[in-house]
Motif scaffolding. Structure first.
Motif, PDB file in Angstrom:
ATOM      1  N   GLY A   1      11.083  11.433  68.419  1.00 28.46           N
ATOM      2  CA  GLY A   1      11.773  11.390  66.992  1.00 28.46           C
ATOM      3  C   GLY A   1      12.257  12.723  66.689  1.00 28.46           C
ATOM      4  O   GLY A   1      13.485  13.037  65.988  1.00 28.46           O
ATOM      5  N   ILE A   2      11.615  13.793  67.123  1.00 34.00           N
ATOM      6  CA  ILE A   2      12.113  15.496  66.874  1.00 34.00           C
ATOM      7  C   ILE A   2      13.320  15.500  67.699  1.00 34.00           C
ATOM      8  O   ILE A   2      14.174  16.162  67.248  1.00 34.00           O
ATOM      9  CB  ILE A   2      11.089  16.162  67.043  1.00 34.00           C
ATOM     10  N   ILE A   3      13.345  15.075  68.943  1.00 36.67           N
ATOM     11  CA  ILE A   3      14.670  15.167  69.704  1.00 36.67           C
ATOM     12  C   ILE A   3      15.919  14.332  69.051  1.00 36.67           C
ATOM     13  O   ILE A   3      17.060  15.036  69.023  1.00 36.67           O
ATOM     14  CB  ILE A   3      14.520  14.731  71.200  1.00 36.67           C
ATOM     15  N   GLU A   4      15.561  13.230  68.434  1.00 40.76           N
ATOM     16  CA  GLU A   4      16.685  12.570  67.841  1.00 40.76           C
ATOM     17  C   GLU A   4      17.164  13.353  66.855  1.00 40.76           C
ATOM     18  O   GLU A   4      18.136  13.168  66.361  1.00 40.76           O
ATOM     19  CB  GLU A   4      15.902  11.114  67.404  1.00 40.76           C
ATOM     20  N   MET A   5      16.231  14.022  65.955  1.00 39.18           N
ATOM     21  CA  MET A   5      16.788  14.842  64.924  1.00 39.18           C
ATOM     22  C   MET A   5      17.657  15.779  65.213  1.00 39.18           C
ATOM     23  O   MET A   5      18.568  16.363  64.618  1.00 39.18           O
ATOM     24  CB  MET A   5      15.627  15.351  63.881  1.00 39.18           C
ATOM     25  N   LEU A   6      17.581  16.387  66.433  1.00 37.21           N
ATOM     26  CA  LEU A   6      18.436  17.543  66.610  1.00 37.21           C
ATOM     27  C   LEU A   6      19.956  16.858  67.560  1.00 37.21           C
ATOM     28  O   LEU A   6      20.870  17.558  67.513  1.00 37.21           O
ATOM     29  CB  LEU A   6      17.806  18.121  68.017  1.00 37.21           C
ATOM     30  N   THR A   7      19.690  15.695  67.984  1.00 38.37           N
ATOM     31  CA  THR A   7      20.913  14.878  68.649  1.00 38.37           C
ATOM     32  C   THR A   7      21.840  13.849  67.735  1.00 38.37           C
ATOM     33  O   THR A   7      23.092  13.743  67.706  1.00 38.37           O
ATOM     34  CB  THR A   7      20.532  14.254  69.850  1.00 38.37           C
TER      35      THR A   7
ATOM     36  N   LEU B   1      15.894   7.692  69.276  1.00 39.23           N
ATOM     37  CA  LEU B   1      15.065   6.981  68.289  1.00 39.23           C
ATOM     38  C   LEU B   1      14.703   5.617  68.837  1.00 39.23           C
ATOM     39  O   LEU B   1      13.464   5.184  68.736  1.00 39.23           O
ATOM     40  CB  LEU B   1      16.030   6.930  67.086  1.00 39.23           C
ATOM     41  N   MET B   2      15.602   5.115  69.518  1.00 39.84           N
ATOM     42  CA  MET B   2      15.033   3.833  70.378  1.00 39.84           C
ATOM     43  C   MET B   2      14.087   3.978  71.133  1.00 39.84           C
ATOM     44  O   MET B   2      13.256   3.122  71.540  1.00 39.84           O
ATOM     45  CB  MET B   2      16.460   3.273  70.843  1.00 39.84           C
ATOM     46  N   PHE B   3      14.072   5.105  72.173  1.00 39.27           N
ATOM     47  CA  PHE B   3      12.933   5.532  72.959  1.00 39.27           C
ATOM     48  C   PHE B   3      11.592   5.515  72.105  1.00 39.27           C
ATOM     49  O   PHE B   3      10.679   5.274  72.666  1.00 39.27           O
ATOM     50  CB  PHE B   3      13.373   6.423  73.858  1.00 39.27           C
TER      51      PHE B   3
END
Length: 140
Positions: free
Chosen positions: A14-20, A26-28
């Motif tokens: 979720g944190i990585i999704e906020m950066l990308t 988010l699906m992962f």
């Protein structure tokens, strides 16, 4: 793996999704949450991994395209750089013909051409499009 490990993985994704901001991680993260729930019911790691893979794949191919369409439809088009110049007002610094000329556009001096009749120096023009390094202009 315990359910807590899957929960940590989901938070990191979720944190990585906020950066990308592409909805892939988010699906992962959703798959990891599903695996965390499965981990609460069973200690079988193979089942947890299968749940993670299945839910992630389903989310990637169903929810992600829908979410991308929703964001694209509701986000205003922000034109930047050269894409923002058509429609802008400029002032001709020299006579502008089909062969060339100069205009002051957005505080900068641009090479310009017109496909209509020649435009005299000092005229106010509108940029109809950008062709390479030339602003194609017409009288306002």
């Amino acid at each position: 793996m315990t359910w807590m490990t899957w929960l940590i993985i989901a938070i990191v994704l979720g944190i990585i999704e906020m950066l990308t901001i592409e909805f892939t991680f988010l699906m992962f993260a959703g798959g990891a949450l599903a695996a965390a729930i499965a981990g609460g019911f069973t200690d079988n790691v193979a089942i947890q991994i299968i749940v993670f893979a299945l839910v992630s794949t389903i989310l990637l191919f169903t929810v992600r395209p829908w979410a991308r369409r929703m964001i694209d439809q509701t986000s205003p088009e922000n034109r930047t750089n050269v894409d923002s110049l058509p429609g802008q007002i400029a002032e001709s610094l020299t006579d502008v013909t089909a062969r060339g000329g100069r205009v002051k556009l957005d505080g900068e001096v641009w090479s310009a051409r017109t496909y209509g009749s020649p435009i005299p120096e000092g005229s106010i023009v509108v940029v109809s499009r950008i062709d390479g390094a030339h602003a194609i202009v017409e009288l306002r």
